[in-house]
Scaffold this active site. Structure first.
Site, short mmCIF file in Angstrom:
data_model
loop_
_atom_site.label_atom_id
_atom_site.label_comp_id
_atom_site.label_asym_id
_atom_site.label_seq_id
_atom_site.Cartn_x
_atom_site.Cartn_y
_atom_site.Cartn_z
N GLU A 7 0.79 -1.23 0.00
CA GLU A 7 0.00 0.00 0.00
C GLU A 7 0.83 1.28 0.00
OE1 GLU A 7 -3.06 0.29 -0.44
OE2 GLU A 7 -3.98 -1.63 0.04
N SER A 66 -23.26 -27.39 55.48
CA SER A 66 -22.30 -27.50 56.59
C SER A 66 -21.05 -26.64 56.40
CB SER A 66 -21.87 -28.96 56.76
OG SER A 66 -22.97 -29.77 57.10
#
Length: 706
Positions: A99, A359
């Site tokens: 590019e 518990s």
């Protein structure tokens, strides 16, 4: 005139006037053009950089790895990225080579590239390479135009020059990588790489890099999910060009061409959905949210939850939290096995749902009992039928074990000993201590803490339960659990849960609990719990580094026959520790003052625990009572220049010899025959003084030393 030379006649005045007029006209036109150009440039206004701040919200883990991204309000995916740290160098090499080869040297416009593109267009009749620089393409992205004209191109050139004046080359490249279109609602290389390849763009194959270079040129006509053949052809053209420029070898290009292109988009990364939703909700205006989570541990525990839930049934959900208990940082937060599973109510975060803990609160009862000094892990305690008013607790298996060591009573999770100790400790005191440590307990409406809370008669979240267990691992101090990294100076105050000696004793007991079949004995201190009606199965444990909690059950609270903490949750807990990828770290050494002894070597009152109702006395025997100091009094111990305190006299009445003296739960000796003793205060502040006689009777006062 005649002669050897000639004289050139002067230009006629009329010609001079014409030339002057032409020059004047030319200057006027040039000036007008310059003025018009200036007005046009000014009319463009400033470069619209504000829109570059509109990005997808991203949530990352403690190492900066992406957990989840959110699309913008208009549905676009635009994820921030930097070329220096977030993009494969091979891709950047292809991008700039294809590019903008002179990106680092030009000032926004590359005249050579423009000239080359024009010549190629004239000689070959079609566009071979574009003349727009990366900066010009960024300008087009900032001000998109559908039409293609000279004025539009001129505007891009002007904007490109302005961008080069305002931003550095790295900033321009970063913006391009963030805004470049890749088809559909994907913008930026990061969103494209995640959607097409399922990975961050830090490492890309040559084929993937070439494809990502080609797509922005015509993103809609090369969409992989619609036109994969066009995308492949464009990728191959990039490879051919790079081979011609010498940036890629023919062999590597041939291998890349053979690689197929993806034809479907992949789902965006979605780790820790419940945690990320909460993070975004708490920081709605923050585009980048950093969390304490570890993406590797998070992924492993999510897979664990999904696999175990599939084995347990289609209606079962699982919640898991893993924390670094030293800092309180949450490393993994699994709210459900599948966020999108409607049947399991997957979007309900079960780590924050209030459920019955079964518990799992028992260790805190024992911890307060150890702290108060009326029982020791090696003390004997009775597990036999007993009634507290109208309440008669029974063990889970409906059997009784007789007389057992306290250590074994906790490891076996016997109900009767736990309730007997809670009766002595006080349910309201236990509730207050847990709330003081940062947990929120939910009781039924209009009810006060009672003995049933020791067996699950209260509501709590997995998150709070993990915080409490992390407090045991931290030798009695809790810290708030945190998932979002806000600042280095954020508040990390600790809260008191229990004394260090008591906390260490609890950890020492729990690490001896027999593990499930997939566990190794002696590595993890853990406790299981099952709520009434088999609605909730729990397992919470810790080693020297991590605390992990697991909840299993139905989100709607319906019972599940046979759902037990030991068989459903504990195996997941041990697998979770294994999947952290870290070796188990031993628990800390006992703090100073811990009494480590067999039952035979304990002080006589500590050898056996008897409930208060069993203290039978003769008519002449007086109840044990501390006469001095009085409970709640303040005592000036008169610190000298060396900051040491004068001994504190303790006087006792009643009780059966021998009388044992404890300071903050630690035995310091026996009361003499005159029923008194001098005690060295441990320091300024509150001090708990306890005296216990041979029958197990005890009296306690709390005084403040100053």
């Amino acid at each position: 005139m005649t002669g050897e030379g000639t004289i050139t006649p002067a230009a006629p005045p009329r010609r001079r006037r014409t030339l002057k007029a032409a020059v004047t006209a030319g200057l006027a036109v040039a000036g007008a053009v310059l003025v018009a150009a200036t007005i046009w440039i000014v009319s463009l206004g400033p470069v619209p950089l504000a829109q570059t701040k509109q990005i997808s919200t991203t949530v990352v883990d403690r190492n900066g790895k992406l957990l989840r991204a959110y699309a913008m309000a208009d549905g676009r995916w635009r994820l921030p990225v930097t070329a220096a740290t977030g993009v494969d160098p091979g891709y950047l090499n292809l991008l700039l080579g294809y590019e903008d080869q002179r990106f680092r040297s030009h000032h926004g416009v590359d005249p050579l590239a423009l000239g080359r593109a024009a010549v190629q267009l004239l000689t070959q009749g079609h566009i071979v390479s574009g003349g727009s620089t990366i900066t010009m393409q960024l300008a087009r992205l900032l001000e998109p135009r559908r039409e293609r004209s000279i004025s539009v191109k001129l505007q891009q050139i002007v904007r490109a020059v302005e961008l080069e004046r305002q931003l550095s080359k790295d900033q321009i490249l970063d913006l391009y990588l963030t805004l470049a279109p890749f088809g559909g609602n994907l913008e930026g290389i990061r969103a494209a790489s995640l959607a097409y390849f399922g990975t961050e763009p830090k490492r890309l194959s040559l084929a993937e890099a070439a494809l990502l270079v080609a797509l922005p040129q015509s993103p809609e006509r090369r969409r992989l999910d619609r036109y994969p053949d066009a995308a492949r052809a464009a990728r191959d053209r990039v490879l051919d060009r790079m081979v011609g420029d010498g940036r890629v070898s023919k062999e590597d290009a041939a291998v890349a061409r053979a690689e197929p292109v993806p034809r479907l988009r992949k789902p965006m990364l979605l780790l820790a959905p419940h945690a990320t939703d909460q993070a975004v909700s708490s920081s709605p205006d923050t585009s980048l949210i950093r969390t304490t989570l570890d993406s590797t541990i998070q992924r492993n525990l999510e897979l664990l939850a999904r696999d175990r839930a599939a084995a347990l049934g289609p209606d079962i959900s699982i919640g898991i939290i893993a924390v670094d208990h030293e800092s309180g940082a949450v490393l993994a937060h699994v709210g459900s096995p599948d966020y999108f599973d409607v049947r399991r109510a997957g979007q309900v975060d079960m780590t924050r749902a209030v459920r019955s803990p079964g518990s799992t609160l028992k260790p805190f009862i024992y911890g307060l009992a150890f702290e108060d000094g009326f029982v020791h892990p090696e003390s004997l305690i009775d597990d036999r039928p007993i009634r507290f008013g109208n309440y008669a607790p029974e063990n889970f298996d409906m059997n009784f074990q007789g007389t057992v060591p306290v250590r074994r009573a906790l490891q076996m999770s016997l109900n009767v000993p736990a309730v007997a100790l809670l009766d002595r400790v006080g349910a309201s005191r236990l509730s207050a201590r847990l709330k003081q440590a940062g947990a929120t307990l939910v009781l039924p409406k209009d009810e006060v803490p009672g003995l049933a809370m020791g067996l699950g008669g209260v509501g709590i979240t997995l998150s709070d339960l993990v915080r409490l267990y992390a407090g045991i691992a931290r030798l009695g101090q809790t810290v708030a659990l945190r998932e979002i990294v806000r600042s280095e100076t954020e508040d990390r105050d600790t809260r008191r849960l229990m004394d260090p000696a008591a906390a260490w004793q609890i950890g020492n007991v729990l690490i001896g609990t027999p593990p499930p079949e997939n566990g190794v004995h002696g590595r993890i201190a853990f406790k299981t719990g099952t709520s009434y009606g088999y609605r909730d199965a729990w397992s919470v444990g810790f080693d020297g580094r991590y605390t992990i909690g697991v909840w299993v059950g139905r989100p709607d609270g319906a019972p599940v026959t046979g759902l037990l903490g030991r068989t459903a949750a504990a195996p997941i807990l041990f697998d979770a520790f294994a999947r952290t990828g870290k070796l188990s770290v031993p628990l800390p050494k006992p703090p100073r003052g811990v009494l480590v002894a067999s039952n035979a070597k304990l002080p006589l009152p500590l050898r056996r625990f008897r409930p208060v109702g069993e203290l039978v006395r003769s008519g002449s025997e007086q109840a044990l009572r501390i006469q001095f100091p009085l409970n709640g009094s303040r005592i000036d111990a008169g610190a000298d220049s060396e900051q040491s305190f004068a001994p504190l006299p303790v006087k006792v009445a009643g009780g059966v010899f021998p009388l044992t003296m404890l300071v903050n739960g630690i035995a310091v000796g026996e009361i003499d025959s005159r029923r008194q003793r001098l005690v060295a205060p441990p320091g300024p502040g509150f001090v708990r003084l306890t005296v216990m006689d041979a029958t197990g009777a005890a009296d306690t006062v709390v005084v403040r030393i100053q």
